[in-house]
Design a protein around this motif. Structure first.
Motif, PDB file in Angstrom:
ATOM      1  N   GLN A 168      72.954 -42.977  21.520  1.00  0.00           N
ATOM      2  CA  GLN A 168      72.825 -43.147  22.964  1.00  0.00           C
ATOM      3  C   GLN A 168      74.005 -42.542  23.729  1.00  0.00           C
ATOM      4  O   GLN A 168      73.840 -41.961  24.802  1.00  0.00           O
ATOM      5  N   THR A 169      75.199 -42.677  23.156  1.00  0.00           N
ATOM      6  CA  THR A 169      76.382 -42.127  23.819  1.00  0.00           C
ATOM      7  C   THR A 169      76.321 -40.605  23.859  1.00  0.00           C
ATOM      8  O   THR A 169      76.799 -39.980  24.819  1.00  0.00           O
ATOM      9  N   GLU A 170      75.705 -39.974  22.845  1.00  0.00           N
ATOM     10  CA  GLU A 170      75.537 -38.520  22.868  1.00  0.00           C
ATOM     11  C   GLU A 170      74.614 -38.105  24.011  1.00  0.00           C
ATOM     12  O   GLU A 170      74.837 -37.076  24.665  1.00  0.00           O
ATOM     13  N   LEU A 171      73.606 -38.922  24.277  1.00  0.00           N
ATOM     14  CA  LEU A 171      72.732 -38.636  25.415  1.00  0.00           C
ATOM     15  C   LEU A 171      73.515 -38.707  26.724  1.00  0.00           C
ATOM     16  O   LEU A 171      73.353 -37.859  27.607  1.00  0.00           O
ATOM     17  N   ILE A 172      74.383 -39.693  26.853  1.00  0.00           N
ATOM     18  CA  ILE A 172      75.209 -39.810  28.054  1.00  0.00           C
ATOM     19  C   ILE A 172      76.085 -38.567  28.212  1.00  0.00           C
ATOM     20  O   ILE A 172      76.243 -38.029  29.312  1.00  0.00           O
ATOM     21  N   VAL A 173      76.660 -38.091  27.094  1.00  0.00           N
ATOM     22  CA  VAL A 173      77.478 -36.872  27.130  1.00  0.00           C
ATOM     23  C   VAL A 173      76.660 -35.687  27.639  1.00  0.00           C
ATOM     24  O   VAL A 173      77.116 -34.898  28.488  1.00  0.00           O
ATOM     25  N   SER A 174      75.432 -35.541  27.139  1.00  0.00           N
ATOM     26  CA  SER A 174      74.601 -34.406  27.539  1.00  0.00           C
ATOM     27  C   SER A 174      74.287 -34.439  29.031  1.00  0.00           C
ATOM     28  O   SER A 174      74.197 -33.382  29.682  1.00  0.00           O
ATOM     29  N   LEU A 175      74.125 -35.637  29.583  1.00  0.00           N
ATOM     30  CA  LEU A 175      73.881 -35.763  31.021  1.00  0.00           C
ATOM     31  C   LEU A 175      75.134 -35.412  31.821  1.00  0.00           C
ATOM     32  O   LEU A 175      75.065 -34.705  32.839  1.00  0.00           O
ATOM     33  N   VAL A 234      70.152 -47.677  27.473  1.00  0.00           N
ATOM     34  CA  VAL A 234      69.351 -46.760  28.283  1.00  0.00           C
ATOM     35  C   VAL A 234      67.894 -46.991  27.908  1.00  0.00           C
ATOM     36  O   VAL A 234      67.459 -46.595  26.823  1.00  0.00           O
ATOM     37  N   THR A 235      67.145 -47.618  28.779  1.00  0.00           N
ATOM     38  CA  THR A 235      65.763 -47.955  28.429  1.00  0.00           C
ATOM     39  C   THR A 235      64.807 -46.784  28.616  1.00  0.00           C
ATOM     40  O   THR A 235      63.704 -46.800  28.072  1.00  0.00           O
ATOM     41  N   ASN A 236      65.212 -45.771  29.358  1.00  0.00           N
ATOM     42  CA  ASN A 236      64.395 -44.560  29.493  1.00  0.00           C
ATOM     43  C   ASN A 236      64.967 -43.425  28.644  1.00  0.00           C
ATOM     44  O   ASN A 236      64.907 -42.252  29.033  1.00  0.00           O
ATOM     45  N   LYS A 237      65.493 -43.790  27.484  1.00  0.00           N
ATOM     46  CA  LYS A 237      66.157 -42.807  26.623  1.00  0.00           C
ATOM     47  C   LYS A 237      65.227 -41.681  26.191  1.00  0.00           C
ATOM     48  O   LYS A 237      65.581 -40.496  26.263  1.00  0.00           O
ATOM     49  N   ASP A 238      64.015 -42.009  25.753  1.00  0.00           N
ATOM     50  CA  ASP A 238      63.092 -40.974  25.266  1.00  0.00           C
ATOM     51  C   ASP A 238      62.768 -39.970  26.374  1.00  0.00           C
ATOM     52  O   ASP A 238      62.733 -38.757  26.138  1.00  0.00           O
ATOM     53  N   GLU A 239      62.545 -40.480  27.565  1.00  0.00           N
ATOM     54  CA  GLU A 239      62.244 -39.603  28.704  1.00  0.00           C
ATOM     55  C   GLU A 239      63.416 -38.669  29.001  1.00  0.00           C
ATOM     56  O   GLU A 239      63.228 -37.464  29.234  1.00  0.00           O
ATOM     57  N   LEU A 240      64.645 -39.215  28.959  1.00  0.00           N
ATOM     58  CA  LEU A 240      65.811 -38.396  29.271  1.00  0.00           C
ATOM     59  C   LEU A 240      66.104 -37.383  28.169  1.00  0.00           C
ATOM     60  O   LEU A 240      66.541 -36.256  28.450  1.00  0.00           O
ATOM     61  N   VAL A 241      65.870 -37.757  26.926  1.00  0.00           N
ATOM     62  CA  VAL A 241      66.065 -36.819  25.813  1.00  0.00           C
ATOM     63  C   VAL A 241      65.160 -35.602  25.996  1.00  0.00           C
ATOM     64  O   VAL A 241      65.594 -34.444  25.858  1.00  0.00           O
ATOM     65  N   GLN A 242      63.900 -35.843  26.324  1.00  0.00           N
ATOM     66  CA  GLN A 242      62.970 -34.730  26.517  1.00  0.00           C
ATOM     67  C   GLN A 242      63.375 -33.877  27.713  1.00  0.00           C
ATOM     68  O   GLN A 242      63.261 -32.650  27.681  1.00  0.00           O
ATOM     69  N   GLU A 243      63.867 -34.520  28.757  1.00  0.00           N
ATOM     70  CA  GLU A 243      64.314 -33.777  29.934  1.00  0.00           C
ATOM     71  C   GLU A 243      65.499 -32.874  29.601  1.00  0.00           C
ATOM     72  O   GLU A 243      65.552 -31.711  30.030  1.00  0.00           O
ATOM     73  N   VAL A 244      66.453 -33.416  28.813  1.00  0.00           N
ATOM     74  CA  VAL A 244      67.622 -32.624  28.441  1.00  0.00           C
ATOM     75  C   VAL A 244      67.219 -31.463  27.535  1.00  0.00           C
ATOM     76  O   VAL A 244      67.679 -30.319  27.711  1.00  0.00           O
ATOM     77  N   LEU A 245      66.333 -31.725  26.568  1.00  0.00           N
ATOM     78  CA  LEU A 245      65.890 -30.665  25.657  1.00  0.00           C
ATOM     79  C   LEU A 245      65.150 -29.566  26.418  1.00  0.00           C
ATOM     80  O   LEU A 245      65.333 -28.370  26.139  1.00  0.00           O
ATOM     81  N   SER A 246      64.358 -29.959  27.379  1.00  0.00           N
ATOM     82  CA  SER A 246      63.597 -28.958  28.139  1.00  0.00           C
ATOM     83  C   SER A 246      64.490 -28.133  29.061  1.00  0.00           C
ATOM     84  O   SER A 246      64.111 -27.042  29.497  1.00  0.00           O
ATOM     85  N   SER A 247      65.686 -28.641  29.336  1.00  0.00           N
ATOM     86  CA  SER A 247      66.600 -27.912  30.213  1.00  0.00           C
ATOM     87  C   SER A 247      67.450 -26.899  29.452  1.00  0.00           C
ATOM     88  O   SER A 247      68.237 -26.182  30.062  1.00  0.00           O
ATOM     89  N   GLY A 248      67.299 -26.845  28.118  1.00  0.00           N
ATOM     90  CA  GLY A 248      68.009 -25.818  27.359  1.00  0.00           C
ATOM     91  C   GLY A 248      68.857 -26.320  26.210  1.00  0.00           C
ATOM     92  O   GLY A 248      69.259 -25.532  25.348  1.00  0.00           O
ATOM     93  N   GLN A 249      69.176 -27.621  26.149  1.00  0.00           N
ATOM     94  CA  GLN A 249      69.933 -28.128  24.997  1.00  0.00           C
ATOM     95  C   GLN A 249      69.038 -28.062  23.773  1.00  0.00           C
ATOM     96  O   GLN A 249      67.861 -28.421  23.822  1.00  0.00           O
ATOM     97  N   THR A 250      69.601 -27.600  22.675  1.00  0.00           N
ATOM     98  CA  THR A 250      68.760 -27.304  21.518  1.00  0.00           C
ATOM     99  C   THR A 250      68.506 -28.497  20.600  1.00  0.00           C
ATOM    100  O   THR A 250      67.481 -28.556  19.929  1.00  0.00           O
ATOM    101  N   HIS A 251      69.433 -29.456  20.559  1.00  0.00           N
ATOM    102  CA  HIS A 251      69.216 -30.557  19.615  1.00  0.00           C
ATOM    103  C   HIS A 251      70.134 -31.740  19.927  1.00  0.00           C
ATOM    104  O   HIS A 251      71.114 -31.608  20.660  1.00  0.00           O
ATOM    105  N   PHE A 252      69.780 -32.877  19.362  1.00  0.00           N
ATOM    106  CA  PHE A 252      70.650 -34.042  19.288  1.00  0.00           C
ATOM    107  C   PHE A 252      70.828 -34.387  17.818  1.00  0.00           C
ATOM    108  O   PHE A 252      69.901 -34.228  17.014  1.00  0.00           O
ATOM    109  N   LEU A 253      72.010 -34.865  17.462  1.00  0.00           N
ATOM    110  CA  LEU A 253      72.215 -35.340  16.102  1.00  0.00           C
ATOM    111  C   LEU A 253      71.572 -36.718  15.952  1.00  0.00           C
ATOM    112  O   LEU A 253      71.688 -37.563  16.832  1.00  0.00           O
ATOM    113  N   GLU A 254      70.890 -36.932  14.830  1.00  0.00           N
ATOM    114  CA  GLU A 254      70.243 -38.207  14.590  1.00  0.00           C
ATOM    115  C   GLU A 254      71.141 -39.114  13.753  1.00  0.00           C
ATOM    116  O   GLU A 254      71.843 -38.668  12.852  1.00  0.00           O
ATOM    117  N   MET A 255      71.090 -40.389  14.072  1.00  0.00           N
ATOM    118  CA  MET A 255      71.734 -41.389  13.232  1.00  0.00           C
ATOM    119  C   MET A 255      70.761 -41.781  12.129  1.00  0.00           C
ATOM    120  O   MET A 255      69.596 -41.393  12.129  1.00  0.00           O
TER     121      MET A 255
END
Length: 471
Positions: free
Chosen positions: A128-135, A100-121
């Motif tokens: 990246q797969t966690e981002l797909i799950v959130s979408l 996902v080459t626009n990962k940073d943009e999508l992470v911010q979009e998901v966080l702004s929509s109400g998701q509180t966090h992502f787990l960091e590796m």
């Protein structure tokens, strides 16, 4: 890169899953993972680091304790997966391949929509797969969630999602990576590489088209979203990544590589007189056989790859270690080198370091001449659709370093196009400089049109971004 495999069976699927995933080990170097929906109606999962030990040795104990009718697994080049998910869509497991080459943009979009966090590796990266799950979870069904992912991401994602009822299989929007379904009595499977299920008793059943979404059960598969017509499958799958026995879009990898060598030989006809044709093991070998068959010059193996302790040259994360191991693995066959004019074919030239060392190694072993023929055109752009290489900058590419040497820091798109044109003076100057820096007697790259013709597919269906920057 990475590879994925899934099984839906009326019998225990664990062994088919284990061996099906293991057959994808050539596609990734860092992690492997399995998830099974077991007989107790629970999801079991196992993930291991496979950097220093093969998949099979890490998972053979786990698979003795993992039994069920449904399962998915992966070889991953980066993030740990499959992930187990509990959401408003229910419980499921998911594994993906792609980038996902626009990962940073999508992470911010998901966080702004109400998701509180992502787990960091480790290293601070988000899985990246966690981002797909959130979408996916932003929609009211898994099917609608997959469609949403295909709309939102830039890059490519192919995925398998394991539920209690069956497996969702979804090929990325433009079919840059493959996904194929095999069948046998009482079972169906989904696989990145179709050869992975042959020895398990499956036969080819269906190849998903671009953006196609299927649902697989032990009784068959249902197409939930029809494929779109436009496709841009990665041509490098045939040139390098694919296993020789694999086929994509009906085109076998080994046969395509023979064709590549044939076209290279046709371009060279009457210009050089080598004593033998050799391929850099392993991905250059079939190209070399094709060249030898067309030219009539004998194929030889002037060095042999020592694999018992170093099966993959790109296994370490350090580029210096990979270069050293690549050198250590090649053992010379002195009588086939000394005093010989050798034409050497490699799948590609990326940084150039390993091939220069291989060439110097041949000279030191007594070779009189070393002519080099890469099986693809000069790589000019870093891939933004797949995890093609570990390059962090396009300046890792020898072509871009030489263009900078010639043109300075500010290079326009128009100038780059000139260097991509095999009939331009800029291209000729770049190739000559590469030849000199890497110590080759002569250097001729594969032409893009010849390489695409080698597949037998319509050129418009093939991604050529890394060679000409065209999407």
């Amino acid at each position: 890169m990475g590879g994925i495999f899934g099984v839906a069976s009326k019998d225990d699927c664990s062994l088919d899953l284990f061996f099906g995933v293991d057959y994808h080990s050539h596609l990734g170097t860092r992690r492997g993972g399995l998830a099974i929906y077991d007989y107790d109606n629970k999801f079991q999962r196992s993930i291991h680091n496979i950097q220093n030990s093969p998949f099979r040795t890490k998972f053979e104990k786990d698979i003795d304790e993992m039994h069920g009718h449904l399962g998915i697994g992966c070889i991953s080049d980066y993030e740990p997966q499959p992930l187990l998910v509990n959401s408003h869509l229910g419980n499921f497991a998911i594994t993906t391949v792609g980038i996902v080459t626009n990962k940073d943009e999508l992470v911010q979009e998901v966080l702004s929509s109400g998701q509180t966090h992502f787990l960091e590796m480790s290293g601070g990266e988000i899985n990246q797969t966690e981002l797909i799950v959130s979408l996916i979870n932003r929609k009211d069904s898994i099917l609608e969630g997959i469609k949403f992912v295909q709309e939102k991401i830039k890059g490519s994602i192919t995925m398998l999602i394991l539920t209690s009822k069956g497996i969702y299989a979804a090929r990325d929007k433009f079919g840059r990576t493959p996904l194929q379904i095999g069948k046998k009595d009482n079972a169906y499977c989904a696989s990145f590489e179709n050869f992975a299920y042959v020895n398990l008793g499956y036969t080819d059943c269906h190849e998903l088209g671009p953006a196609e979404i299927d649902f697989i059960t032990p009784d068959g598969y249902e197409v939930l979203q029809q494929p779109q017509k436009e496709m841009k499958i990665c041509t490098f799958l045939w040139i390098y990544y694919g296993y020789p026995t694999a086929s994509y879009e009906g085109v076998n990898v080994e046969a395509m590589r023979y064709n590549c060598g044939k076209y290279l030989a046709m371009r060279d006809k009457g210009t050089i007189n080598p004593d033998s044709i050799a391929g850099v093991p392993d991905s250059g070998t079939a190209h070399a056989v094709g060249y030898a068959n067309e030219s009539g010059v004998p194929f030889s193996r002037p060095f042999i790859k020592y694999t018992p302790t170093w099966p993959r040259s790109f296994m370490p994360t350090s580029q210096d270690q990979r270069n050293l191991i690549a050198h250590m693995k090649l053992i010379p066959v002195q009588p086939l080198i000394k005093g010989k004019k050798i034409l050497l074919i490699d799948d590609s030239i990326v940084r150039g370091t390993q091939l220069r060392e291989t060439t110097d190694f041949l000279y030191q072993s007594g070779a009189e001449e070393v002519h080099v023929r890469p099986a693809c055109p000069p790589i000019m752009f870093g891939c933004k659709y797949l995890n093609f290489s570990r390059s962090k900058s396009e300046m890792d590419l020898i072509t871009r370093r030489i263009i900078k040497q010639f043109e300075g820091d500010n290079v326009s798109e128009e100038t780059l196009k000139k260097y991509c044109d095999p009939d331009s003076k800029e291209y000729a100057a770049m190739i000559e400089e590469i030849r000199k820096q890497l110590h080759f007697t002569t250097l001729r790259y594969h032409r893009l049109d010849d390489m695409l013709d080698s597949t037998g597919l319509d050129h418009c269906k093939l991604c050529t971004y890394c060679w000409n920057g065209e999407e």
